[in-house]
Design an enzyme around this catalytic site. Sequence first.
Site, mmCIF file in Angstrom:
data_model
loop_
_atom_site.group_PDB
_atom_site.id
_atom_site.type_symbol
_atom_site.label_atom_id
_atom_site.label_comp_id
_atom_site.label_asym_id
_atom_site.label_seq_id
_atom_site.Cartn_x
_atom_site.Cartn_y
_atom_site.Cartn_z
ATOM 1 N N SER A 119 -7.634 4.392 -9.639
ATOM 2 C CA SER A 119 -6.211 4.692 -9.759
ATOM 3 C C SER A 119 -5.843 5.027 -11.201
ATOM 4 C CB SER A 119 -5.379 3.515 -9.263
ATOM 5 O OG SER A 119 -5.758 2.350 -9.934
ATOM 6 N N HIS A 140 -7.827 10.133 -5.261
ATOM 7 C CA HIS A 140 -6.976 8.942 -5.339
ATOM 8 C C HIS A 140 -6.079 8.862 -4.105
ATOM 9 C CE1 HIS A 140 -3.662 6.598 -7.663
ATOM 10 N NE2 HIS A 140 -4.433 5.787 -6.971
ATOM 11 N N GLU A 152 -4.320 12.387 -4.411
ATOM 12 C CA GLU A 152 -4.251 12.991 -5.740
ATOM 13 C C GLU A 152 -5.698 13.337 -6.115
ATOM 14 O OE1 GLU A 152 -2.955 10.129 -8.718
ATOM 15 O OE2 GLU A 152 -1.728 11.628 -9.716
ATOM 16 N N ASN A 190 0.400 7.228 -11.190
ATOM 17 C CA ASN A 190 0.638 5.956 -11.875
ATOM 18 C C ASN A 190 1.289 6.107 -13.245
ATOM 19 O OD1 ASN A 190 0.002 4.012 -9.961
ATOM 20 N ND2 ASN A 190 -2.179 4.467 -10.208
HETATM 21 N N1 CAA Z 1 -1.948 -0.151 7.408
HETATM 22 C C1 CAA Z 1 -1.747 0.734 8.400
HETATM 23 N N2 CAA Z 1 -0.527 1.075 8.859
HETATM 24 C C2 CAA Z 1 0.539 0.466 8.302
HETATM 25 C C3 CAA Z 1 0.410 -0.477 7.254
HETATM 26 C C4 CAA Z 1 -0.908 -0.775 6.821
HETATM 27 N N3 CAA Z 1 -1.140 -1.644 5.820
HETATM 28 N N4 CAA Z 1 1.644 -0.904 6.890
HETATM 29 C C5 CAA Z 1 2.526 -0.249 7.678
HETATM 30 N N5 CAA Z 1 1.856 0.581 8.521
HETATM 31 C C6 CAA Z 1 2.449 1.479 9.516
HETATM 32 C C7 CAA Z 1 3.134 0.713 10.602
HETATM 33 O O1 CAA Z 1 2.249 0.396 11.640
HETATM 34 C C8 CAA Z 1 4.202 1.682 11.068
HETATM 35 O O2 CAA Z 1 3.622 2.655 11.901
HETATM 36 P P1 CAA Z 1 4.357 3.085 13.245
HETATM 37 O O3 CAA Z 1 5.825 3.104 12.980
HETATM 38 O O4 CAA Z 1 3.803 4.420 13.520
HETATM 39 O O5 CAA Z 1 3.947 2.039 14.193
HETATM 40 C C9 CAA Z 1 4.576 2.444 9.798
HETATM 41 O O6 CAA Z 1 3.493 2.243 8.878
HETATM 42 C C10 CAA Z 1 5.865 1.918 9.232
HETATM 43 O O7 CAA Z 1 5.708 0.524 9.019
HETATM 44 P P2 CAA Z 1 6.870 -0.563 9.149
HETATM 45 O O8 CAA Z 1 7.857 -0.077 10.160
HETATM 46 O O9 CAA Z 1 6.232 -1.882 9.345
HETATM 47 O O10 CAA Z 1 7.546 -0.667 7.725
HETATM 48 P P3 CAA Z 1 8.130 0.448 6.771
HETATM 49 O O11 CAA Z 1 8.934 1.435 7.525
HETATM 50 O O12 CAA Z 1 8.735 -0.287 5.645
HETATM 51 O O13 CAA Z 1 6.840 1.212 6.220
HETATM 52 C C11 CAA Z 1 5.395 1.453 4.377
HETATM 53 C C12 CAA Z 1 5.855 0.563 5.517
HETATM 54 C C13 CAA Z 1 4.809 2.749 4.947
HETATM 55 C C14 CAA Z 1 4.338 0.706 3.639
HETATM 56 C C15 CAA Z 1 6.655 1.806 3.502
HETATM 57 O O14 CAA Z 1 7.330 0.637 3.157
HETATM 58 C C16 CAA Z 1 6.310 2.554 2.251
HETATM 59 O O15 CAA Z 1 6.118 3.755 2.281
HETATM 60 N N6 CAA Z 1 6.235 1.840 1.108
HETATM 61 C C17 CAA Z 1 5.874 2.402 -0.157
HETATM 62 C C18 CAA Z 1 4.389 2.615 -0.202
HETATM 63 C C19 CAA Z 1 3.934 3.165 -1.510
HETATM 64 O O16 CAA Z 1 4.700 3.461 -2.405
HETATM 65 N N7 CAA Z 1 2.619 3.319 -1.631
HETATM 66 C C20 CAA Z 1 2.012 3.760 -2.821
HETATM 67 C C21 CAA Z 1 1.589 2.556 -3.592
HETATM 68 S S1 CAA Z 1 0.873 3.043 -5.119
HETATM 69 C C22 CAA Z 1 -0.707 3.367 -4.760
HETATM 70 O O17 CAA Z 1 -1.214 3.165 -3.697
HETATM 71 C C23 CAA Z 1 -1.476 3.952 -5.856
HETATM 72 C C24 CAA Z 1 -1.958 3.068 -6.904
HETATM 73 O O18 CAA Z 1 -2.877 3.496 -7.564
HETATM 74 C C25 CAA Z 1 -1.387 1.777 -7.271
#
Ligand code: CAA
Length: 283
Positions: A119, A140, A152, A190
């Site tokens: 990352s 990424h 990415e 990031n």
């Molecule tokens: N694995 C698989 N599927 C998942 C999951 C997981 N860990 N968490 C949630 N889901 C799925 C759920 O099953 C649901 O799917 P369906 O509706 O099709 O059944 C869908 O995602 C939506 O989940 P929820 O309704 O439970 O909750 P939500 O609407 O809040 O969505 C989320 C959850 C997609 C995580 C959303 O909150 C989100 O987009 N959050 C931000 C995520 C983000 O910013 N990620 C980047 C992080 S930074 C990174 O990764 C890079 C780094 O280098 C640090």
Amino acid sequence: MTIQKVMVIGAGQMGSGIAQVCAQAGFEVKLNDREEQYYERGLQTITKNLSRNVEKGRMTEEEKQAVLNNITKSLTIEDASDVDIVIEAAVENMEIKQSIFKQLDEITPKHTILATNTSSLPITEIAAVTNRPEQVIGMHFMNPVPVMKLVEIIRGLATSDEVYTAIEEMTKKLSKVPVEVNDFPGFVSNRILMPMINEAIYTLYEGVASKEAIDDVMKLGMNHPMGPLQLADFIGLDTCLYIMEILHEGFGDSKYRPCPLLRKYVKAGWLGKKSGRGFYIYE
Ligand code: CAA
């Protein structure tokens, strides 16, 4: 350059997600970890995700089994001897990654692409320990991998156009969207995300508002799916601190200094969701 056989190194949160999306796209995947228990935990997560897809009617039981059949267990890096690409998702530590890439350079066939899901660590520096820096690239993925659309793709200094194109095509086969970026600290994701999270932590540290209020402002006012403090918990506070340190050191600019409260939480072992406590408490 045809990619069919994939090895994913690391069966943790990111590695298991990457293995899942590769297997779903029909690639033959070797999921590698050092210990059987880590592999089993990764496979359990994949099975749970696929079962949810079956329950929701998005996949049949047979399709789920076919995806699982595309994944084989690997407990030794030597299994990389016949794959077309390795996607490394081990811990974020330069020494460990360089050691893995040195071994992969010796074990894998000449045509094999060596990708890393780092990352924030420089791709160019990882590539430099191999004899094929033109075949080393950053891939990424975002967490949770099965849900997030972005990959990415980071070109190291020597990455060839042919390798970039192969990775771009593979990413599309995974039903993800490739975005090309160059190799600078934090890449794009990031470099922008972490200072926002760090600033949210400063805002809490300085008593400007409560953690709930800070997250509500960003969720309701900016339409972010999660507030920055909740997102920090979700990513892992140790990871956030680590990336801030890389930005701070890489640019030598004080605007990237990690918030003391972030350091304090990490020192206390409050690492976020994975440890049961971060800015919030988790069951
Ligand atoms: N694995 C698989 N599927 C998942 C999951 C997981 N860990 N968490 C949630 N889901 C799925 C759920 O099953 C649901 O799917 P369906 O509706 O099709 O059944 C869908 O995602 C939506 O989940 P929820 O309704 O439970 O909750 P939500 O609407 O809040 O969505 C989320 C959850 C997609 C995580 C959303 O909150 C989100 O987009 N959050 C931000 C995520 C983000 O910013 N990620 C980047 C992080 S930074 C990174 O990764 C890079 C780094 O280098 C640090």
